[in-house]
Design a protein around this motif. Structure first.
Motif, PDB file in Angstrom:
ATOM      1  N   ASP A 164       0.843  -1.204   0.000  1.00 11.01           N
ATOM      2  CA  ASP A 164       0.000   0.000   0.000  1.00 11.01           C
ATOM      3  C   ASP A 164       0.875   1.249   0.000  1.00 11.01           C
ATOM      4  O   ASP A 164       1.977   1.233   0.561  1.00 11.01           O
ATOM      5  CB  ASP A 164      -0.876   0.037   1.267  1.00 11.01           C
ATOM      6  CG  ASP A 164      -1.868  -1.110   1.280  1.00 11.01           C
ATOM      7  OD1 ASP A 164      -2.478  -1.372   0.233  1.00 11.01           O
ATOM      8  OD2 ASP A 164      -2.017  -1.744   2.341  1.00 11.01           O
ATOM      9  N   ARG A 165       0.354   2.320  -0.592  1.00 14.03           N
ATOM     10  CA  ARG A 165       1.099   3.591  -0.582  1.00 14.03           C
ATOM     11  C   ARG A 165       1.260   4.059   0.864  1.00 14.03           C
ATOM     12  O   ARG A 165       0.270   4.104   1.609  1.00 14.03           O
ATOM     13  CB  ARG A 165       0.314   4.636  -1.385  1.00 14.03           C
ATOM     14  CG  ARG A 165       1.038   5.956  -1.546  1.00 14.03           C
ATOM     15  CD  ARG A 165       0.278   6.882  -2.478  1.00 14.03           C
ATOM     16  NE  ARG A 165       0.298   6.437  -3.858  1.00 14.03           N
ATOM     17  CZ  ARG A 165       1.355   6.521  -4.676  1.00 14.03           C
ATOM     18  NH1 ARG A 165       2.478   7.042  -4.249  1.00 14.03           N
ATOM     19  NH2 ARG A 165       1.284   6.075  -5.913  1.00 14.03           N
ATOM     20  N   PRO A 166       2.482   4.388   1.290  1.00 19.04           N
ATOM     21  CA  PRO A 166       2.661   4.829   2.683  1.00 19.04           C
ATOM     22  C   PRO A 166       2.012   6.192   2.911  1.00 19.04           C
ATOM     23  O   PRO A 166       1.904   6.998   1.990  1.00 19.04           O
ATOM     24  CB  PRO A 166       4.184   4.906   2.832  1.00 19.04           C
ATOM     25  CG  PRO A 166       4.715   5.008   1.457  1.00 19.04           C
ATOM     26  CD  PRO A 166       3.737   4.359   0.531  1.00 19.04           C
ATOM     27  N   GLU A 167       1.579   6.415   4.153  1.00 14.74           N
ATOM     28  CA  GLU A 167       0.910   7.683   4.465  1.00 14.74           C
ATOM     29  C   GLU A 167       1.895   8.840   4.479  1.00 14.74           C
ATOM     30  O   GLU A 167       1.537   9.974   4.200  1.00 14.74           O
ATOM     31  CB  GLU A 167       0.241   7.580   5.849  1.00 14.74           C
ATOM     32  CG  GLU A 167      -1.027   6.747   5.812  1.00 14.74           C
ATOM     33  CD  GLU A 167      -1.530   6.411   7.186  1.00 14.74           C
ATOM     34  OE1 GLU A 167      -1.050   7.007   8.163  1.00 14.74           O
ATOM     35  OE2 GLU A 167      -2.411   5.536   7.280  1.00 14.74           O
ATOM     36  N   HIS A 168       3.151   8.534   4.844  1.00 15.32           N
ATOM     37  CA  HIS A 168       4.152   9.597   4.934  1.00 15.32           C
ATOM     38  C   HIS A 168       5.231   9.373   3.885  1.00 15.32           C
ATOM     39  O   HIS A 168       5.460   8.248   3.447  1.00 15.32           O
ATOM     40  CB  HIS A 168       4.785   9.609   6.326  1.00 15.32           C
ATOM     41  CG  HIS A 168       3.758   9.754   7.408  1.00 15.32           C
ATOM     42  ND1 HIS A 168       3.067  10.924   7.603  1.00 15.32           N
ATOM     43  CD2 HIS A 168       3.272   8.864   8.314  1.00 15.32           C
ATOM     44  CE1 HIS A 168       2.212  10.746   8.599  1.00 15.32           C
ATOM     45  NE2 HIS A 168       2.309   9.511   9.035  1.00 15.32           N
ATOM     46  N   ARG A 169       5.913  10.461   3.570  1.00 16.61           N
ATOM     47  CA  ARG A 169       7.023  10.358   2.627  1.00 16.61           C
ATOM     48  C   ARG A 169       8.091   9.432   3.204  1.00 16.61           C
ATOM     49  O   ARG A 169       8.314   9.423   4.421  1.00 16.61           O
ATOM     50  CB  ARG A 169       7.606  11.774   2.419  1.00 16.61           C
ATOM     51  CG  ARG A 169       8.496  11.853   1.216  1.00 16.61           C
ATOM     52  CD  ARG A 169       9.083  13.240   1.006  1.00 16.61           C
ATOM     53  NE  ARG A 169       9.943  13.203  -0.174  1.00 16.61           N
ATOM     54  CZ  ARG A 169      11.165  12.710  -0.169  1.00 16.61           C
ATOM     55  NH1 ARG A 169      11.700  12.245   0.939  1.00 16.61           N
ATOM     56  NH2 ARG A 169      11.879  12.678  -1.288  1.00 16.61           N
TER      57      ARG A 169
END
Ligand code: NAP
Length: 230
Positions: A164-169
């Motif tokens: 999944d795309r991470p919430e933070h950079r």
């Protein structure tokens, strides 16, 4: 009793899941006529759903799991979680003993080095991070909760694959983010490594087929692997 042992009579089985093995087990036990509930931690947004019933999220520690086993009148528990998911396995063993419910555990043997493998055996993420040479282009086959150990290695480029795309950079000066699951197909993983000019792979010795493609690909391409032992 191993999980593939033939059973007599239908039971109400709780499978602690989140793995390929757990899904295969659920398929088989449902086909055999058992009432199967697979428990997922809820870490991924779009998990592969096995047949049978599903529950998602933590139980609230050992006490919560004991309560769940009693309330749901579970007759068998199978721990088919990932070998690196230690907390849930410990909790499950304690809770099953407390509730008097038989527990079976799916054993997933570690990968063993094959001729041509260039493994550098390390015992932790921190050790793996320290072992990377300056200037490396590193494929991190690790979930988001494990990558912080590589923070500060500004002298490396990281190629990170996550479900999944991470919430933070990501905490890296230089990186590429790939969204997707590992492929068991070594040729596909090798094509990816070639495309991104990978010089090093960091992997945990999870065992099993689902994540082995990258290990075989590293062997074929002569890429060193920082292999984190269990
Ligand atoms: P973990 O550190 O051992 O568990 C932490 C907590 O998450 C547990 O105490 C439990 O919370 C909850 N939990 C974990 N697995 C659960 C499950 N199947 N059903 C319900 N609650 C669960 O676990 P983890 O390493 O984060 O792994 C989480 C899940 O992802 C597992 O199901 C595992 O099979 C799967 N998975 C993990 C990895 C990995 O690299 N660790 C890789 C692939 C798949 P409570 O104490 O509140 O019950």
């Amino acid at each position: 009793m191993p999980p593939d042992h033939p059973t007599s009579g239908a039971s109400k089985i709780l499978i602690l899941g989140g793995t390929t093995e757990a899904r295969a087990l659920a398929e088989r036990l449902v086909a055999e006529g058992h009432h199967v509930i697979t428990s997922l931690a809820g870490r991924t947004a779009d998990p592969a759903i096995p047949p049978g019933d599903i529950r998602i999220g933590g139980f609230g520690g050992v006490d919560g799991l004991v309560r769940y086993l009693r309330e749901e009148k579970i007759t068998r528990v199978i721990d088919a979680t990932h070998p690196f998911a230690r907390q849930v396995s410990e909790n499950t063993a304690t809770a099953c003993a407390a509730a008097g419910v038989p527990l079976e555990t799916v054993d997933r043997p570690q990968w063993q080095p094959q001729p041509g493998d260039q493994w550098i055996d390390v015992s932790s993420l921190t050790e793996a991070a320290a072992a990377l040479p300056a200037g490396a282009t590193v494929f991190l086959a690790l979930g988001r909760q494990y990558i912080s150990a590589f923070e500060g290695r500004d002298d490396c480029h990281f190629v990170v694959r996550m479900v999944d795309r991470p919430e933070h950079r990501l905490p890296f000066r230089s990186h590429d983010l790939l969204l997707g699951k590992p492929s068991p197909d070594a040729a596909k993983e090798a094509a990816l490594f070639t495309l991104y000019r990978i010089t090093h792979l960091v992997a945990r010795n999870s065992g099993g087929d689902a994540g082995y493609g990258k290990i075989a690909a590293a062997r074929a391409l002569g890429i060193p692997v920082m292999m984190i032992g269990r």
